[in-house]
Design an enzyme around this catalytic site. Structure first.
Site, PDB file in Angstrom:
ATOM      1  N   ILE A 275       0.901  -1.157   0.000  1.00  0.00           N
ATOM      2  CA  ILE A 275       0.000   0.000   0.000  1.00  0.00           C
ATOM      3  C   ILE A 275       0.940   1.207   0.000  1.00  0.00           C
ATOM      4  O   ILE A 275       1.924   1.236   0.738  1.00  0.00           O
ATOM      5  CB  ILE A 275      -0.961   0.009   1.221  1.00  0.00           C
ATOM      6  CG1 ILE A 275      -1.870   1.257   1.167  1.00  0.00           C
ATOM      7  CG2 ILE A 275      -0.240  -0.086   2.547  1.00  0.00           C
ATOM      8  CD1 ILE A 275      -3.026   1.234   2.167  1.00  0.00           C
ATOM      9  N   SER A 276       0.645   2.173  -0.847  1.00  0.00           N
ATOM     10  CA  SER A 276       1.537   3.337  -0.949  1.00  0.00           C
ATOM     11  C   SER A 276       1.539   4.134   0.359  1.00  0.00           C
ATOM     12  O   SER A 276       0.593   4.058   1.152  1.00  0.00           O
ATOM     13  CB  SER A 276       1.084   4.248  -2.083  1.00  0.00           C
ATOM     14  OG  SER A 276       1.194   3.567  -3.301  1.00  0.00           O
TER      15      SER A 276
END
Ligand code: SAH
Length: 363
Positions: A197-198
């Site tokens: 997940i960024s």
């Protein structure tokens, strides 16, 4: 060795420093009487330190002084008849080996850091690299709530838009990360299947870059939707009249993202069809809901995929990381005549936009 030193002193020559130090250490160990002053001076010159509590006893010289070819002590070594050329050479080799190892460790550490952070803001976004890294590290410290995270991003000027802050505040990031993951740290986190997940600041940056193209009623496409977090943010921004589409090529991630969204404030959009999450190859876009006002690509493409440009509406904007080891976050604007303007926003580090097989094999 002791004999050699004594001979040298007798011949009124200063003892070689390394030998002097070694002799001192030997004498110290064996509680020998205090050594002659010349020997002491030579040893002290290369770093042997008198021990405070035991007068007449010495600690040996630091290794760096003994091995370093460019240091003055080493020049002394090189000129010494008591130290063989072989010893000098081996000292130099050891030093050079250590230097190379040190450089390699630094490079490896830098690579690991950049791999862990899927984005390296530096000169491109204004500040020097270190300051940005420090900022982000600081941003993650002691934050254990979504609200705290949003406030920190605002306080550090990473998030400026009120609308983006409102949406990120409403969507609890903790609902989108795997259990046990520190959700509110400003860093990308592994979500399985070689994906991440960024980092929150990257989500904020992309939302701000796309804000004008995420107005109520607009169409938004999120390629590499992963956890579904950003697709859910899009849905909150374009509202019930709009359309937010996520495309992800790992079916298990899509199934998880559906569950994540169902627990979140974006659940009604999924239920009513304004938000949809699909399994597919994102390089082909999602023609069903095209053309799009906003396209976000969450994985780095070797080049801008033509299919995605084709699915962009005139006046639309795409944000996409492009590159392999060195990547730029590119902003692609489609002008009203259909031509394209591209500019680089910042340097980043994302996982690649690739085939499912390549990703599962570790790229
Ligand atoms: N933006 C997401 C995930 C970013 S990681 C989030 O923040 O949660 C990049 C994602 O792109 C991964 O989930 C990966 O599986 C996906 N991906 C990579 N190549 C893809 C492709 N060709 N088609 C669709 N998804 C892809």
């Amino acid at each position: 060795m002791k004999q050699k030193v004594t001979d040298r002193i007798r011949r009124n020559m200063p003892p070689a420093p390394a030998v002097a130090t070694r002799t001192l250490a030997y004498a110290s160990r064996h509680r020998a009487p205090p050594p002659p002053p010349k020997l002491l001076a030579a040893a002290v010159a290369v770093g042997a330190r008198p021990r405070k509590r035991s007068p007449g006893r010495f600690a040996a010289a630091p290794l760096a002084l003994v091995g370093r070819p460019s240091s003055s002590s080493s020049r002394l070594f090189a000129g010494s008849s008591l130290l063989s050329q072989m010893e000098v050479t081996s000292c130099h080799l050891v030093w050079e080996y250590c230097s190379i190892q040190f450089v390699l460790i630094v490079i490896t550490a830098a690579c690991c850091a950049s791999l862990f952070n899927d984005d390296i803001h530096c000169c491109a976004c204004g500040g020097p690299l270190l300051t940005e890294i420090q900022k982000r590290y600081w941003t993650g410290r002691g934050i254990n709530s979504n609200k705290g995270l949003v406030e920190q991003l605002q306080n550090y000027g990473i998030m400026r838009s009120k609308k983006v802050a409102e949406v990120m505040d409403k969507l609890d990031r903790g609902l989108f990360v795997p259990e046990g993951t520190p959700a509110y740290v400003d860093s990308p986190m592994p979500i399985g299947y070689n994906a991440t997940i960024s980092a929150p600041h990257m989500h904020a940056t992309c939302l701000e870059l796309l804000e004008n193209n995420l107005q109520p009623g607009m169409h938004a496409l999120d390629i590499g939707s992963g956890t579904g977090y950003l697709t859910a943010c899009f849905a909150m921004m374009v509202g019930p009249q709009g359309c937010a589409v996520g495309v992800e090529h790992i079916p298990e991630l899509v199934a998880d993202s559906v569950k994540n969204v169902q627990r979140s404030a974006a659940a009604p959009f999924l239920k009513e069809g304004a938000l949809s999450l699909h399994v597919g190859d994102g390089r082909l876009g999602w023609p069903e809901h095209a053309p799009y006002d906003a396209i976000h690509v969450g994985a780095a493409a070797p080049e801008i995929p033509k299919a995605l440009v084709d699915q962009l509406k005139p006046g639309g904007r795409m944000v996409i990381p492009v590159g392999n080891i060195f990547q730029d976050l590119k902003v692609v604007d489609k002008n009203s005549d259909g031509s394209i303007s591209v500019h680089d926003e910042t340097s980043v580090r994302y996982v690649p936009l690739t085939s499912r097989d390549a990703q599962l094999k570790g790229f």
